[in-house]
Design a protein around this motif. Structure first.
Motif, mmCIF file in Angstrom:
data_model
loop_
_atom_site.group_PDB
_atom_site.id
_atom_site.type_symbol
_atom_site.label_atom_id
_atom_site.label_comp_id
_atom_site.label_asym_id
_atom_site.label_seq_id
_atom_site.Cartn_x
_atom_site.Cartn_y
_atom_site.Cartn_z
ATOM 1 N N LYS A 1 -5.565 5.715 -5.269
ATOM 2 C CA LYS A 1 -6.083 7.053 -4.947
ATOM 3 C C LYS A 1 -6.413 7.789 -6.254
ATOM 4 C CE LYS A 1 -4.617 7.467 -0.254
ATOM 5 N NZ LYS A 1 -5.778 7.039 0.519
ATOM 6 N N ASP B 1 5.773 12.479 0.597
ATOM 7 C CA ASP B 1 4.634 11.579 0.545
ATOM 8 C C ASP B 1 3.563 12.300 -0.272
ATOM 9 O OD1 ASP B 1 2.031 10.711 1.049
ATOM 10 O OD2 ASP B 1 2.533 9.861 2.988
ATOM 11 N N ARG C 1 3.205 9.456 10.732
ATOM 12 C CA ARG C 1 3.590 8.096 10.313
ATOM 13 C C ARG C 1 5.014 8.081 9.737
ATOM 14 N NH1 ARG C 1 -0.687 4.648 6.885
ATOM 15 N NH2 ARG C 1 -1.898 5.230 8.714
ATOM 16 N N THR D 1 -3.909 14.142 4.144
ATOM 17 C CA THR D 1 -5.252 13.596 3.950
ATOM 18 C C THR D 1 -6.055 13.611 5.261
ATOM 19 O OG1 THR D 1 -3.981 12.056 2.588
ATOM 20 C CG2 THR D 1 -6.343 11.758 2.606
ATOM 21 N N TYR E 1 -0.311 11.462 8.672
ATOM 22 C CA TYR E 1 0.648 10.854 7.739
ATOM 23 C C TYR E 1 2.061 11.387 7.930
ATOM 24 C CZ TYR E 1 -3.549 8.750 6.203
ATOM 25 O OH TYR E 1 -4.713 8.030 6.230
ATOM 26 N N SER F 1 0.841 -1.203 0.000
ATOM 27 C CA SER F 1 0.000 0.000 0.000
ATOM 28 C C SER F 1 0.874 1.250 0.000
ATOM 29 C CB SER F 1 -0.918 -0.038 1.225
ATOM 30 O OG SER F 1 -0.165 0.273 2.375
ATOM 31 N N GLY F 2 0.245 2.399 0.191
ATOM 32 C CA GLY F 2 0.987 3.660 0.223
ATOM 33 C C GLY F 2 2.029 3.683 1.324
ATOM 34 N N THR F 3 1.714 3.079 2.453
ATOM 35 C CA THR F 3 2.665 3.067 3.566
ATOM 36 C C THR F 3 3.920 2.264 3.189
ATOM 37 O OG1 THR F 3 0.788 3.187 5.065
ATOM 38 C CG2 THR F 3 2.889 2.567 6.047
HETATM 39 N N1 PLP Z 1 0.106 8.959 3.093
HETATM 40 C C1 PLP Z 1 -1.010 9.653 2.855
HETATM 41 C C2 PLP Z 1 -0.906 11.120 2.610
HETATM 42 C C3 PLP Z 1 -2.250 9.014 2.825
HETATM 43 O O1 PLP Z 1 -3.351 9.706 2.581
HETATM 44 C C4 PLP Z 1 -2.297 7.625 3.080
HETATM 45 C C5 PLP Z 1 -3.584 6.906 3.070
HETATM 46 O O2 PLP Z 1 -4.638 7.471 3.025
HETATM 47 C C6 PLP Z 1 -1.105 6.950 3.315
HETATM 48 C C7 PLP Z 1 0.078 7.640 3.317
HETATM 49 C C8 PLP Z 1 -1.095 5.485 3.594
HETATM 50 O O3 PLP Z 1 -1.558 4.769 2.520
HETATM 51 P P1 PLP Z 1 -2.041 3.240 2.722
HETATM 52 O O4 PLP Z 1 -3.248 3.300 3.595
HETATM 53 O O5 PLP Z 1 -2.338 2.839 1.321
HETATM 54 O O6 PLP Z 1 -0.927 2.508 3.333
#
Ligand code: PLP
Length: 556
Positions: A385, A359, A287, A334, A284, A257-259
């Motif tokens: 997305k 990011d 994170r 987000t 985020y 995923s994005g993470t």
């Molecule tokens: N970074 C941003 C700015 C995000 O909006 C999101 C998810 O909404 C993520 C990272 C993490 O993505 P994922 O939930 O696909 O791991």
């Protein structure tokens, strides 16, 4: 995989409103036959439509101006224009879209659809070799090429398409009959394949088109096959083009995923001895800092309000004072819809030799980005997305020089190592580990659809949905968390109404019963709910949602 289609306009033209027009220009149900074909072909995953026009070339040239990926077959270059098996059809054909699925799934390479009685539909699939033979010699006229192709089609195996609806429309009487008789049946048959519409107003995974969903339904393939390597190679090339000038950006794909993309960047791009500043003004950013802490990097956090605009000058002062070598920032937070001034800060960093890690998970493919112009060295995003694909593929975009510097960095992890994944892909056209095959096919279709819409136009569509929302929010008397000027126009955090009767669950369930999915807030500083306006959605749908929202608020 079939990447191209060839439409043959045989001529002669047809009389229409005091003039003669090519057969493909004839309207049925408000759309010309060729535009209807183009819609079907693009939805079936065709990248490019070539038109061989024996007549009406000017009309087709004009059509190509408004249809990216449709062009006239260049004179003399006929045989070289094809990359592989190609769908071939005549311009005057009206048909149900399932006919294309039938041909795509055929195992024979030269095949055409016919009725039980053996009448040819004027729709088939020819191999590159057959096309090359038919289109030789280069000096052949369009009329000669059409004759040779018609012969090649006649020689293709017959595939009875008994249940399929189709008709070639060659005069006004047949057009009229098709419009009132066959066309409604075709519409009905096509509609049987529609997937139930769910409008996702959560911030991703976003609503996808049916064609993206259907792109996943394809023949099984071992991802180590050359054919799949080509799909991935095409994907990284097209993604890179969306993030910068040709040759300036490399895209590295990961199953994840994005993470996963964020973690690949942070863990792979900050070497020992370096010092990272992480901007945290939302979940985020927090994170990114968490990932840095897990890898025990040398880093500091710059904490800022989750809803007030980031103080750019204060961040610059912090960067100038410290001995930072890297900056990590979320472009679009987000959590609240706050847009950070990432390009301004990254340009500042570049002037000082500080590498930048962005990011852009929820910014990419909506907000236009050029990594050279914006001074982003590394940038993460994901397939589900704004690119409007399915979940499962994380990608890291890298400015070429920045990526090359990471070549000698010792690996801190295995699966998510950026350089290793990149170097292996360059050598083999394969990811090191099993890729999410079906998500990648969906991503391919999503990229084609993004390319056709254009990122600026996509952002304008999203912004139109946001405007509808904001107008309604103000009319209803609700308040937004982030000042309008600092909002991304991609997601809006709305303060919970002050009524004791308000319940997010009740609002969620009401919205869901109307086909809309909404999302709770994520900020500890304020009670909010969030409405995103990304994905394959239209302003009219946002208007329908705001009607439900208004009804709910009045009911309180
Ligand atoms: N970074 C941003 C700015 C995000 O909006 C999101 C998810 O909404 C993520 C990272 C993490 O993505 P994922 O939930 O696909 O791991």
């Amino acid at each position: 995989m079939i990447r191209q289609a060839l439409i043959i306009e045989e001529g002669p033209g047809l009389a229409w409103q005091n003039g003669i027009i090519p057969k493909g220009a004839w309207p049925v149900g408000g759309l010309t036959l060729v535009e209807r074909s183009a819609r079907n072909l693009f939805a079936a995953g065709v990248e490019e439509i070539l038109v061989l026009a024996g007549t009406g070339a000017d009309w087709y040239r004009k059509l190509a101006e408004s249809h990216a990926d449709l062009r006239l077959l260049p004179a003399g270059a006929g045989a070289q224009a094809f990359h592989g098996d190609t769908l071939v059809l005549f311009s005057d054909l009206l048909y149900e879209a399932a006919a294309l699925t039938v041909l795509i799934n055929e195992t024979r390479r030269d095949v055409r659809i016919a009725s039980e009685a053996g009448d040819a539909a004027g729709l088939g699939r020819l191999s590159r070799e057959t096309l090359e033979a038919a289109l030789r010699p280069a000096e052949a006229s369009a009329a000669e090429q059409i004759a040779a192709l018609s012969e090649a089609m006649a020689g293709a195996a017959l595939r009875p398409g008994g249940v399929l609806l189709w008709r070639r429309i060659q005069d006004e009487t047949r057009r009229g009959a098709a419009e009132s008789g066959l066309f409604p049946k075709i519409q009905e048959a096509d509609a049987l394949r529609n997937v139930r519409r769910e409008v996702l107003l959560n911030p991703g995974p976003a609503t996808t088109s049916d064609s993206v969903k259907y792109a996943q339904v394809c023949a099984d393939i071992c991802p180590r096959e050359r054919e799949f390597g080509e799909v991935m190679e095409w994907t990284v090339r097209e993604l890179s083009r969306m993030a910068g000038q040709p040759g300036r950006v490399e895209t590295v794909l990961f199953g994840g995923s994005g993470t996963a993309a964020d973690e690949a960047m942070i863990s792979s791009c900050v070497p020992d001895g370096a010092k990272l500043l992480v901007i945290d003004n939302g979940a985020y950013g927090e994170r990114l800092a968490k990932i840095a802490s897990v890898y025990k990097l040398n880093f500091e956090v710059y904490k800022s309000s989750g809803f007030a605009p980031l103080d750019c000058e204060a961040v610059k002062a912090k960067l100038a004072q410290g001995d930072f070598t890297h900056l990590a920032i979320v472009y679009h937070e987000t959590t609240t819809g706050l847009l950070n001034p990432a390009p301004e800060l990254c340009r500042f960093c570049h002037e000082r030799g500080i590498a930048t890690i962005v990011d852009a998970v929820s910014a990419f493919a909506a907000i236009p980005i050029d990594m050279d112009r914006d001074a982003f060295d590394f940038m993460a995003s994901t397939s589900n997305k704004n690119i409007q694909g399915m979940a499962g593929v994380g990608f890291v975009f890298c400015r070429v020089e920045a990526l090359e510097k990471t070549a000698g960095y010792p690996m801190r992890n295995y699966y998510l190592n950026l350089w290793d994944q990149h170097a292996h892909f360059k050598k083999t056209r394969q990811t090191r580990f099993t890729p999410p095959v079906q998500s990648l096919y969906a991503l391919r279709q999503a990229i084609l659809e993004t390319r056709r819409e254009g990122i600026e136009k996509r952002y304008a569509r999203y912004a139109s949905c946001w405007e509808v929302l904001v107008k309604a929010v103000k009319r209803i008397g609700l308040s937004m968390l982030v000042p309008e000027a600092s909002q991304s126009r991609l997601i809006t955090a709305i303060l919970d109404p002050p009524s004791p009767n308000y319940s997010f669950e009740a609002l969620h369930d009401l919205a869901r019963s109307g086909g809309f999915t909404i999302y709770p807030g994520k900020l500890s500083e304020a009670d909010t709910f969030r409405i995103a306006n990304i994905g394959d959605i239209r302003p009219a749908e946002m208007l329908a949602f705001t009607g439900l929202l208004e009804d709910y608020i009045h009911s309180l």
